[in-house]
Scaffold this motif. Structure first.
Motif, PDB file in Angstrom:
ATOM      1  N   TYR A  57      39.008  21.544  -4.401  1.00 37.52           N
ATOM      2  CA  TYR A  57      39.224  20.235  -3.795  1.00 37.52           C
ATOM      3  C   TYR A  57      39.202  19.136  -4.851  1.00 37.52           C
ATOM      4  CZ  TYR A  57      38.443  16.190  -0.863  1.00 37.52           C
ATOM      5  OH  TYR A  57      38.532  14.980  -0.250  1.00 37.52           O
ATOM      6  N   THR A  58      38.298  19.299  -5.811  1.00 37.90           N
ATOM      7  CA  THR A  58      38.111  18.235  -6.797  1.00 37.90           C
ATOM      8  C   THR A  58      39.005  18.446  -7.995  1.00 37.90           C
ATOM      9  OG1 THR A  58      36.338  19.489  -7.740  1.00 37.90           O
ATOM     10  CG2 THR A  58      35.737  17.845  -6.116  1.00 37.90           C
ATOM     11  N   ALA A  59      40.277  18.584  -7.724  1.00 38.43           N
ATOM     12  CA  ALA A  59      41.209  18.840  -8.815  1.00 38.43           C
ATOM     13  C   ALA A  59      41.257  17.658  -9.775  1.00 38.43           C
ATOM     14  CB  ALA A  59      42.589  19.123  -8.257  1.00 38.43           C
ATOM     15  N   ASN A  60      41.229  16.471  -9.226  1.00 39.44           N
ATOM     16  CA  ASN A  60      41.319  15.373 -10.191  1.00 39.44           C
ATOM     17  C   ASN A  60      39.951  15.137 -10.823  1.00 39.44           C
ATOM     18  OD1 ASN A  60      39.962  12.889  -9.355  1.00 39.44           O
ATOM     19  ND2 ASN A  60      41.322  12.959  -7.579  1.00 39.44           N
ATOM     20  N   THR A  61      39.989  14.834 -12.107  1.00 37.17           N
ATOM     21  CA  THR A  61      38.774  14.904 -12.926  1.00 37.17           C
ATOM     22  C   THR A  61      37.733  13.877 -12.527  1.00 37.17           C
ATOM     23  OG1 THR A  61      40.039  13.622 -14.481  1.00 37.17           O
ATOM     24  CG2 THR A  61      39.713  15.957 -15.002  1.00 37.17           C
ATOM     25  N   GLN A  62      38.196  12.729 -12.065  1.00 35.25           N
ATOM     26  CA  GLN A  62      37.218  11.693 -11.751  1.00 35.25           C
ATOM     27  C   GLN A  62      36.309  12.151 -10.612  1.00 35.25           C
ATOM     28  OE1 GLN A  62      38.936   7.989 -10.645  1.00 35.25           O
ATOM     29  NE2 GLN A  62      36.982   6.926 -10.768  1.00 35.25           N
ATOM     30  N   GLN A  63      36.945  12.740  -9.620  1.00 34.27           N
ATOM     31  CA  GLN A  63      36.175  13.188  -8.484  1.00 34.27           C
ATOM     32  C   GLN A  63      35.284  14.373  -8.873  1.00 34.27           C
ATOM     33  OE1 GLN A  63      38.735  13.674  -5.197  1.00 34.27           O
ATOM     34  NE2 GLN A  63      37.296  12.671  -3.837  1.00 34.27           N
ATOM     35  N   GLU A  64      35.839  15.219  -9.706  1.00 30.35           N
ATOM     36  CA  GLU A  64      35.074  16.362 -10.202  1.00 30.35           C
ATOM     37  C   GLU A  64      33.797  15.872 -10.880  1.00 30.35           C
ATOM     38  OE1 GLU A  64      36.539  19.419 -13.311  1.00 30.35           O
ATOM     39  OE2 GLU A  64      37.765  19.587 -11.522  1.00 30.35           O
ATOM     40  N   ASN A  65      34.001  14.844 -11.662  1.00 27.24           N
ATOM     41  CA  ASN A  65      32.889  14.237 -12.363  1.00 27.24           C
ATOM     42  C   ASN A  65      31.824  13.753 -11.383  1.00 27.24           C
ATOM     43  OD1 ASN A  65      31.404  13.191 -14.326  1.00 27.24           O
ATOM     44  ND2 ASN A  65      32.940  11.760 -15.119  1.00 27.24           N
ATOM     45  N   LEU A  66      32.290  13.111 -10.326  1.00 27.73           N
ATOM     46  CA  LEU A  66      31.359  12.588  -9.332  1.00 27.73           C
ATOM     47  C   LEU A  66      30.598  13.710  -8.647  1.00 27.73           C
ATOM     48  CD1 LEU A  66      33.273   9.663  -7.647  1.00 27.73           C
ATOM     49  CD2 LEU A  66      31.165   9.551  -8.952  1.00 27.73           C
ATOM     50  N   PHE A  67      31.309  14.794  -8.325  1.00 26.42           N
ATOM     51  CA  PHE A  67      30.640  15.912  -7.657  1.00 26.42           C
ATOM     52  C   PHE A  67      29.619  16.556  -8.578  1.00 26.42           C
ATOM     53  CE2 PHE A  67      34.037  15.772  -4.495  1.00 26.42           C
ATOM     54  CZ  PHE A  67      33.252  15.876  -3.367  1.00 26.42           C
ATOM     55  N   ALA A  68      29.948  16.616  -9.858  1.00 25.32           N
ATOM     56  CA  ALA A  68      29.006  17.191 -10.810  1.00 25.32           C
ATOM     57  C   ALA A  68      27.774  16.319 -10.909  1.00 25.32           C
ATOM     58  CB  ALA A  68      29.673  17.333 -12.165  1.00 25.32           C
ATOM     59  N   ARG A  69      27.985  15.021 -10.777  1.00 22.15           N
ATOM     60  CA  ARG A  69      26.851  14.114 -10.946  1.00 22.15           C
ATOM     61  C   ARG A  69      25.963  14.097  -9.703  1.00 22.15           C
ATOM     62  NH1 ARG A  69      27.791   7.894 -12.299  1.00 22.15           N
ATOM     63  NH2 ARG A  69      27.626   8.259 -14.512  1.00 22.15           N
ATOM     64  N   TYR A  70      26.571  14.055  -8.546  1.00 21.26           N
ATOM     65  CA  TYR A  70      25.779  13.982  -7.323  1.00 21.26           C
ATOM     66  C   TYR A  70      25.779  15.321  -6.618  1.00 21.26           C
ATOM     67  CZ  TYR A  70      26.168   9.078  -8.393  1.00 21.26           C
ATOM     68  OH  TYR A  70      26.109   7.877  -9.041  1.00 21.26           O
ATOM     69  N   THR A  71      24.925  16.203  -7.099  1.00 24.34           N
ATOM     70  CA  THR A  71      24.815  17.529  -6.497  1.00 24.34           C
ATOM     71  C   THR A  71      24.487  17.383  -5.010  1.00 24.34           C
ATOM     72  OG1 THR A  71      23.836  18.164  -8.575  1.00 24.34           O
ATOM     73  CG2 THR A  71      23.717  19.778  -6.793  1.00 24.34           C
ATOM     74  N   GLY A  72      25.149  18.172  -4.208  1.00 29.55           N
ATOM     75  CA  GLY A  72      24.807  18.139  -2.792  1.00 29.55           C
ATOM     76  C   GLY A  72      25.768  17.308  -1.976  1.00 29.55           C
ATOM     77  N   THR A  73      26.730  16.662  -2.607  1.00 26.73           N
ATOM     78  CA  THR A  73      27.701  15.880  -1.844  1.00 26.73           C
ATOM     79  C   THR A  73      28.686  16.820  -1.151  1.00 26.73           C
ATOM     80  OG1 THR A  73      27.559  14.423  -3.725  1.00 26.73           O
ATOM     81  CG2 THR A  73      29.159  13.844  -2.043  1.00 26.73           C
ATOM     82  N   GLY A  74      29.025  16.502   0.048  1.00 26.96           N
ATOM     83  CA  GLY A  74      29.968  17.345   0.787  1.00 26.96           C
ATOM     84  C   GLY A  74      31.385  16.822   0.658  1.00 26.96           C
ATOM     85  N   HIS A  75      32.327  17.595   1.145  1.00 32.81           N
ATOM     86  CA  HIS A  75      33.723  17.174   1.130  1.00 32.81           C
ATOM     87  C   HIS A  75      34.462  17.852   2.279  1.00 32.81           C
ATOM     88  CE1 HIS A  75      34.577  21.090  -0.645  1.00 32.81           C
ATOM     89  NE2 HIS A  75      33.492  20.848  -1.404  1.00 32.81           N
ATOM     90  N   ALA A  76      35.726  17.508   2.436  1.00 28.23           N
ATOM     91  CA  ALA A  76      36.451  17.948   3.624  1.00 28.23           C
ATOM     92  C   ALA A  76      36.618  19.459   3.701  1.00 28.23           C
ATOM     93  CB  ALA A  76      37.825  17.270   3.655  1.00 28.23           C
ATOM     94  N   ASP A  77      36.708  20.126   2.552  1.00 29.22           N
ATOM     95  CA  ASP A  77      36.998  21.558   2.562  1.00 29.22           C
ATOM     96  C   ASP A  77      35.748  22.427   2.402  1.00 29.22           C
ATOM     97  OD1 ASP A  77      39.591  21.230   2.999  1.00 29.22           O
ATOM     98  OD2 ASP A  77      40.270  21.551   0.945  1.00 29.22           O
ATOM     99  N   ILE A  78      34.594  21.831   2.623  1.00 25.71           N
ATOM    100  CA  ILE A  78      33.369  22.597   2.390  1.00 25.71           C
ATOM    101  C   ILE A  78      33.275  23.759   3.371  1.00 25.71           C
ATOM    102  CG2 ILE A  78      31.821  21.323   3.945  1.00 25.71           C
ATOM    103  CD1 ILE A  78      29.861  21.222   1.528  1.00 25.71           C
ATOM    104  N   THR A  79      32.777  24.891   2.899  1.00 23.85           N
ATOM    105  CA  THR A  79      32.607  26.026   3.818  1.00 23.85           C
ATOM    106  C   THR A  79      31.273  25.885   4.529  1.00 23.85           C
ATOM    107  OG1 THR A  79      31.465  27.399   2.228  1.00 23.85           O
ATOM    108  CG2 THR A  79      33.863  27.539   2.231  1.00 23.85           C
ATOM    109  N   LYS A  80      31.141  26.622   5.595  1.00 22.25           N
ATOM    110  CA  LYS A  80      29.923  26.564   6.385  1.00 22.25           C
ATOM    111  C   LYS A  80      28.720  26.968   5.529  1.00 22.25           C
ATOM    112  CE  LYS A  80      28.022  28.196  10.700  1.00 22.25           C
ATOM    113  NZ  LYS A  80      28.145  29.113  11.808  1.00 22.25           N
ATOM    114  N   HIS A  81      28.922  28.009   4.737  1.00 22.62           N
ATOM    115  CA  HIS A  81      27.823  28.504   3.912  1.00 22.62           C
ATOM    116  C   HIS A  81      27.404  27.475   2.868  1.00 22.62           C
ATOM    117  CE1 HIS A  81      25.939  30.872   0.666  1.00 22.62           C
ATOM    118  NE2 HIS A  81      25.315  31.402   1.702  1.00 22.62           N
TER     119      HIS A  81
END
Lengths: 1214, 87
Positions: B7-31
């Motif tokens: 989901y986080t193909a673009n680097t800026q968002q990837e960066n954000l996800f790496a920084r804020y562990t635990g953030t969800g997104h639209a394609d998150i799996t149930k697990h």
């Protein structure tokens, strides 16, 4: 509804304790974190007692604490990690007696979150840097230094984050003056998260990682990372580094890694040493149970160091490391002693060990020896192959020790702690008490107790002796100013006076020059060495040489009242005239030429003590029968002129002027208070303005039913006032603030200060014909507690409708119950196995009970007489059966005969929540309720967590089902059931045919019982899911609850819905109503919401003062007690809300830098509750700020303080 | 490739996800969502001392043991991840 929250007793838990020289003096002090409070304790090395120096509210959760000292400094600072998203460095300012925030650096969001640091703190032992870490990933390093002016400086943070790493612990590594280094125990979950086979999870290693702060490059690097034991949980710093002056090394440096069953010495590229953690060799111990270290402390002495580590059972072990320079030769461990399981251990240089217990009272022990030369077996790493590391994955052979009573330590002091309060009842049970007591079921395991808490100061009586008659008054005086202690006790009877001299013994003396054939009105030591006695016929002035000068009252008149101080005497005659005397410089008592006619009989007089360096005090207070108090000048220019007048509601019985310090009024000087006791038992306290003599800031308090007597006494070298009515009260200054507290003692008729060699700070009083000498040992204490020991963790307690007894159910998980212990020991004996009797019979309150696997329980039902403070009977339950709920039920099918019903489960486990069998045990009361007898057991399908008597039957919450049971011959008979509850029913409340059900996760549900249809109908629930922990019905439609996350809230049902449901005879209307939001057809409305920061375990609606309004009293798991007071007027709501708003503006009030509003609205925004704790901080604000806030409110500072005090005093009496 | 990274193909968002562990997104799996929830909860229990005491009392363990077990459980709170179908 608007509520005012006030904490009566701050949490007493000790989450962490640190030791250091916080005030910069040579003496070491201890800082304890009580969760939301920080307390500084000072142990006295001479007496071995601990005193509180200061306690401050943090308005936030303190999660970690560390002490550090800059290199070459003499003062320690405290770093606080909290849920504020900020690192705070605190300095204790001994002059002002407050914690000062030196630095407050924001690094993240507030709240105790997964990746926001604050959970862990590690400091460099040389005080050059600190690391603050989160549960996962984040680690920040701050460099600490001092600037040119020697002020502490803090750098911007350097990050040492590691993604997807769970942090178990971190510690500073002692590397001397090389670059600071920190060690962390980390687990990386990245691979385990991706591997569906679970292989990566099984192979996940726990890494010991060293982070080096390169001071030159200003950068943190991951220096070294190696796998260690997968069950490691704790790191300990090992001393290291080399002194500049010598070549000697302090130690080998590195860390001790505490793991399950082992302790490993590790350092970068150094060989490892592993030793086992010895285990108890009791016959009932499970040899396969893992043991971990939960608390530890390292202590450095001259040229040596050792560790004390404590296991989860409370056993202390001494760990020593033999080393040659930087090379470890061996690591040794041996049993030291057993003390209560601690959250923190602190060793003081003066030879004390402070044990901050995780539950229950905290202890200070004195070291008797260091366990060097005893025959305890020692386990040494070199005795195992490869220093214990030949097979790191395998276990070392098990090591055993024999637990015994204290040998190396001796108990020195104990600090009371209520933590954890699991249930409480508030009611007036004790005789001779006009206010309710709090009966709290406290503690854990063998150290549990039932505590009776009474508001007041504890009194220690040292002497009680009978007198020949009933005296009216008692005084003590010194012979001369220079005497250290009192010389005489003077007792005044109806028509005689008795003088006793205080020496080796107390005996009657005749040669004092006092008139013994008349009663005495007042005595005083005047001038340097003369004595004075006022009696109805005159005044006797006894000079040093025994010469007596006497002033006789005019013919036909007697003296009715008198007041004295060292230089002034005022007497009131029966003709309502005042006569004023003053001591001149030669020591002669001179009468002032005029007498002052008051026009009304004088009932009470008072002058203050002569201020230091002055000739006289300029004010006299006169209370007259016409219900007035007049302030009269004693100034030479205006002698005996009336300055001001105050009207009263009742004739005064006693007046007392005293100079006392109250920092809320004046921070630097003492304030002159005029205390006026009235005949109707009301005390007025007014402030006398020293410039114009006006009386301002009147505060009233009801003390008791008898006319008040007031005396000035000295308590701990500070002036205090004793107020006697049907209860005795002490008004004193503690930590610069004024307190007014009842004494827990028999009512006194008269009292005075008493100082003798054996009791330098005592008081002397009379009750009837008994003379009593007593002390007040602990000033500042608000609750006196008496404790009755229990066997297991109390679960619930209940009262009986007709007798005075409490019925308490107790139970402990993972222990072998007492009966089962006996059975197993018998079995072992039968098999002919040796049984170590001493180990089997170790007291469970110190050593705990033998541990069992999950599902094993010890439990009992106890009957307690709270008045006598004793256990009447104990009924032990069967093996692994534990009681969870209790109710006294008058079954109408048995002519309302009372029965005790106890809900139990056998072999229940907490996680996953399950139980193989559950029962409702029905008991009959025997011996007037002093014991119970089992009638029958009813089998159930789930754990019954809540029981309640309901309309002559029993209503039970059994798991998700609510059921009504009636009594049968062989068991209870199920009559009715509703299974539509969310998770598990934990509380039940009832009024009429309405039942309020508290669900473990789904908040409060309103249920109506409809007898015609025999139906339990859910008709209303909450809009939010709440994890209910306690509930109390406030009225028919309103309920107050506490939840698992430390909130209290009030829900109310719409009155129309309530009526509609009640008027529906069969409930068919409700039954067919459309559910609203997938729940009940109606919703309750949230009225109030507030975060108290402690899990509320009981809520009671009660009036705490006689004739006062009803309030809600709550107890918290961590030992806090607080009240919620409903406001009675809109004006009060506006006033205190505005005050609270202004107080929020004072951002420095929170020690941890947490915003008070966001803390009180932690989960849900605060609604309609005023934070009284914050408002009361107004008294500690600087004078200008007080003035500014008061003027914003259009009040004076005094009026604000008065309002705050009256909110506290009239509702709680505290 | 996890759905999170995809989901986080673009680097800026990837960066954000790496920084804020635990953030969800639209394609998150149930697990994944459950694991985040559980880890957040467990960290919150360890961070709020009253909750940890509550757990320790209920389970008859020392607080130190309760904290240790809670932290251990953060590694894999909901069992191994389900097998991903490569689409």
């Amino acid at each position: 509804m608007h509520l005012y929250n006030l904490t009566l007793q701050e949490p007493t838990v000790a989450q962490q304790a640190i030791v250091g020289n916080f005030s910069g003096a040579r003496q070491q002090e201890i800082i304890i974190s009580h969760g939301s409070q920080l307390e500084l304790l000072r142990p006295d090395p001479q007496t071995g007692k601990v005193t509180t120096v200061v306690q401050s509210n943090a308005f936030g959760t303190i999660r970690s604490l560390a002490a550090f000292r800059l290199t070459g400094g003499t003062k320690d600072y405290a770093i606080v990690g909290s849920d504020s998203g900020r690192i705070v460095i605190l300095d204790y300012e001994p002059k002002a007696g407050v914690f000062v925030k030196l630095h407050q650096e924001t690094y993240g969001k507030s709240g105790a979150r997964r990746i926001v640091p604050g959970q862990y703190l590690a400091t460099d032992p040389k005080g050059r840097a600190a690391m603050v870490g989160a549960m996962e990933k984040s680690k920040l390093v701050y460099i600490l230094n001092r600037d040119a002016a020697a002020n502490l400086t803090i750098s911007s943070p350097l990050d040492a984050h590691k993604n997807s790493a769970i942090i178990h612990h971190m510690v500073g590594v002692d590397v001397g003056f090389e670059n600071p280094m920190f060690a962390a125990l980390e687990v990386d979950y990245a691979e385990a998260d991706q591997d569906h086979t679970g292989e990566a999870f099984r192979n996940t290693e726990k890494l010991l990682t060293f982070y080096e702060l390169d001071l030159g490059l200003n950068h943190v690097v991951r220096k070294w990372s190696e796998p260690t034991d997968p069950r490691a949980n704790l790191l300990l710093q090992v001393p290291g580094g080399q002194l500049a002056s010598s070549d000697r090394y302090d130690g080998p440096s590195g860390v001790l890694v505490c793991c399950e069953n082992h302790i490993i010495y590790r350092h970068m590229d150094a060989p490892q040493h592993r030793i086992p953690i010895p285990r108890r060799n009791g016959p009932l111990e499970d040899p396969h149970r893992g043991v971990i270290i939960t608390a530890a402390v390292m202590h450095k002495m001259k040229g040596a160091f050792f560790f004390l580590v404590q296991t989860e059972d409370g056993d202390l072990f001494k760990v020593t490391i033999d080393h040659e320079d930087e090379t470890v030769v061996s690591v040794r461990i041996k049993y030291f002693d057993t003390v209560p399981v601690a959250s923190s251990l602190c060793i003081l240089k003066s030879g004390f060990l402070f044990v901050a217990s995780e539950f229950g009272n905290h202890y200070l022990y004195q070291f008797q020896k260091l366990g060097d030369d005893d025959d305890e077996p020692e386990f040494i790493s070199t005795n195992y192959p490869g220093n214990g590391m030949a097979n790191p994955a395998g276990q070392l052979p098990q090591a055993f020790f024999r637990p015994r009573s204290l040998d190396n330590l001796a108990l020195s002091d104990e600090i009371m702690s209520l933590d954890p309060i699991i249930d409480a009842k508030v009611m007036s049970k004790l005789p001779n008490s006009d206010t309710p007591q709090i009966f709290a079921a406290c503690g854990r395991g063998g150290r549990s107790s039932l505590r009776t808490l009474q508001h007041g100061l504890e009194v220690e009586e040292s002497v009680s002796s009978d007198l020949p008659g009933i005296p009216n008054a008692v005084w003590t005086i010194k012979k001369s100013e220079s005497e250290e202690h009192d010389s005489y006790i003077i007792l005044s009877f109806v028509n005689v006076t008795l003088v006793l001299s205080i020496g080796e013994t107390i005996e009657e003396v005749q040669d004092t020059g006092f008139l013994s054939s008349a009663p005495t009105i007042a005595v005083q030591q005047v001038g340097t060495d003369a004595l004075l006695q006022v009696h109805p016929g005159g005044i006797r002035h006894v000079l040093k040489d025994g010469k007596v000068t006497e002033w006789k009252s005019p013919a036909g008149m007697t003296i009715v009242s008198a007041t004295t101080n060292k230089r002034q005497v005022v007497v009131a005659l029966s003709s309502a005239e005042l006569v004023y005397f003053e001591l001149d410089l030669e020591g002669q008592l001179n009468e002032y030429q005029d007498r002052k006619a008051m026009g009304s009989t004088v009932l009470a007089l008072s002058v203050a003590e002569v201020p230091e360096g002055r000739q006289r005090t300029p004010f006299l207070a006169v209370g007259c029968e016409d219900q007035t108090v007049r302030i009269i000048s004693l100034d030479p220019d205006t002698t005996l002129e009336t300055i001001s007048l105050q009207a009263l509601t009742s004739p005064p019985s006693s007046i007392c002027i005293a100079d006392m310090l109250d920092a809320s009024i004046n921070k630097t000087q003492s304030t002159m208070f005029v205390n006026i006791g009235l005949q109707n038992g009301v005390l007025l306290r007014t402030v006398l303005d020293p410039t114009n003599g006006q009386l301002t800031d009147t505060r009233t308090r009801f003390l008791g039913t008898r006319p008040i007597k007031l005396m000035r006494v000295m308590v701990q070298k500070n002036p205090a006032i004793l107020a006697l009515s049907s209860r005795s009260w002490l008004n004193y200054t503690h930590h610069n603030l004024m307190h007014f507290t009842p004494l827990i003692f028999d009512a006194l008729d008269y009292a005075w200060g008493f100082s003798a060699a054996l009791s330098p700070e005592g008081l002397i009083g009379i009750t009837g014909s008994t003379l009593r000498i007593f002390q007040i040992p602990k000033l500042g204490q608000k609750l006196k507690s008496t404790s009755l020991p229990l066997s297991y963790t109390p679960r619930k307690m209940i009262t009986h409708p007709t007798n005075e007894f409490f019925y308490i159910i107790e139970g402990d998980h993972r222990v072998v119950g007492d009966a089962e212990v006996q059975r197993r020991v018998q079995e072992l004996r039968k098999l002919g196995k040796p049984v170590d009797e001493e180990v089997v019979n170790l007291p469970p309150d110190l050593f705990g009970r033998p541990r069992g696997p999950a599902g094993s329980w010890g439990s009992c039902i106890r009957v307690v007489d709270p008045v006598e403070g004793k256990t009447l009977s104990v009924l032990h339950l069967d093996k692994d059966e534990c009681a969870f709920s209790i109710a006294v039920v008058p079954f109408s099918a048995r002519n309302n005969e009372l029965h005790l019903v106890v809900g139990t489960a056998v072999g229940a486990t907490v996680n996953p929540k399950s139980c193989p069998a559950a029962f409702l045990n029905t008991y009959r009361f025997v011996n007037d309720g002093a014991s119970v007898e089992l009638m029958h057991k009813t089998e159930l399908d789930d754990i019954p967590l809540a029981l309640l008597a309901f309309q002559g039957r029993l209503v039970a919450g059994v798991g998700k089902a609510l059921r009504i049971y009636d009594i049968g011959k062989k068991k209870l008979l199920r009559k009715c059931e509703n299974k539509n509850f969310g998770s598990s029913i934990v509380t039940l409340e009832t009024q009429g045919s309405r039942i309020l059900v508290g669900d473990m996760q789904e908040s409060m549900v309103f249920v109506a019982y409809k007898p015609p249809e025999n139906r339990l109908l859910i008709f209303a629930d909450d809009t939010q899911p709440r994890w209910i922990s306690a509930a109390a019905m406030v009225d028919y439609n309103t309920v107050a609850c506490g939840d698992r996350f430390g909130n209290v809230f009030v829900n109310r049902l719409d009155a129309r819905v309530s009526e509609q449901v009640d008027e529906d005879p069969t409930g068919a209307g409700v039954l067919h109503e459309k559910p609203l939001f997938m729940g009940a057809p109606h919703k309750t409305k949230l009225l109030c919401h507030f975060h108290v920061g402690d899990i509320v375990t009981s809520l009671t609606k009660v009036a705490m003062v006689a004739g006062g309004r009803e309030i809600l009293l709550y107890t918290g798991l961590h030992g806090s007690i607080g009240i919620l007071v409903p406001f009675v007027s809109k004006e009060d709501v506006d006033f205190l809300t505005t005050l609270e708003q202004h107080m929020r503006g004072e951002t420095d009030l929170s020690l941890v830098g947490r915003d008070q509003l966001s803390w009180r609205g932690y989960y849900v925004p605060v609604k309609s509750v005023v934070d009284g704790d914050l408002c009361e901080m107004f008294a500690t604000l600087p004078t200008q700020k007080q003035g500014a806030i008061a003027s914003e409110l259009d009040r004076t500072v005094g009026e604000v303080l008065k309002k705050l005090e009256s909110m506290r005093a009239t509702t709680s009496g505290f | 490739m996890s759905s999170e990274l995809r989901y986080t193909a673009n680097t800026q968002q990837e960066n954000l996800f790496a920084r804020y562990t635990g953030t969800g997104h639209a394609d998150i799996t149930k697990h994944e969502w459950l694991v985040h929830q559980q880890r957040d909860t467990l960290a919150s229990i360890a961070g709020h001392a009253p909750l940890l005491s509550f757990l320790a009392i209920a389970d008859g363990e020392a607080i130190g043991r309760a904290k240790f077990e809670v932290t251990e459980k953060m590694l894999q709170p909901c069992g191994p991840p389900p097998l991903k179908d490569e689409d």
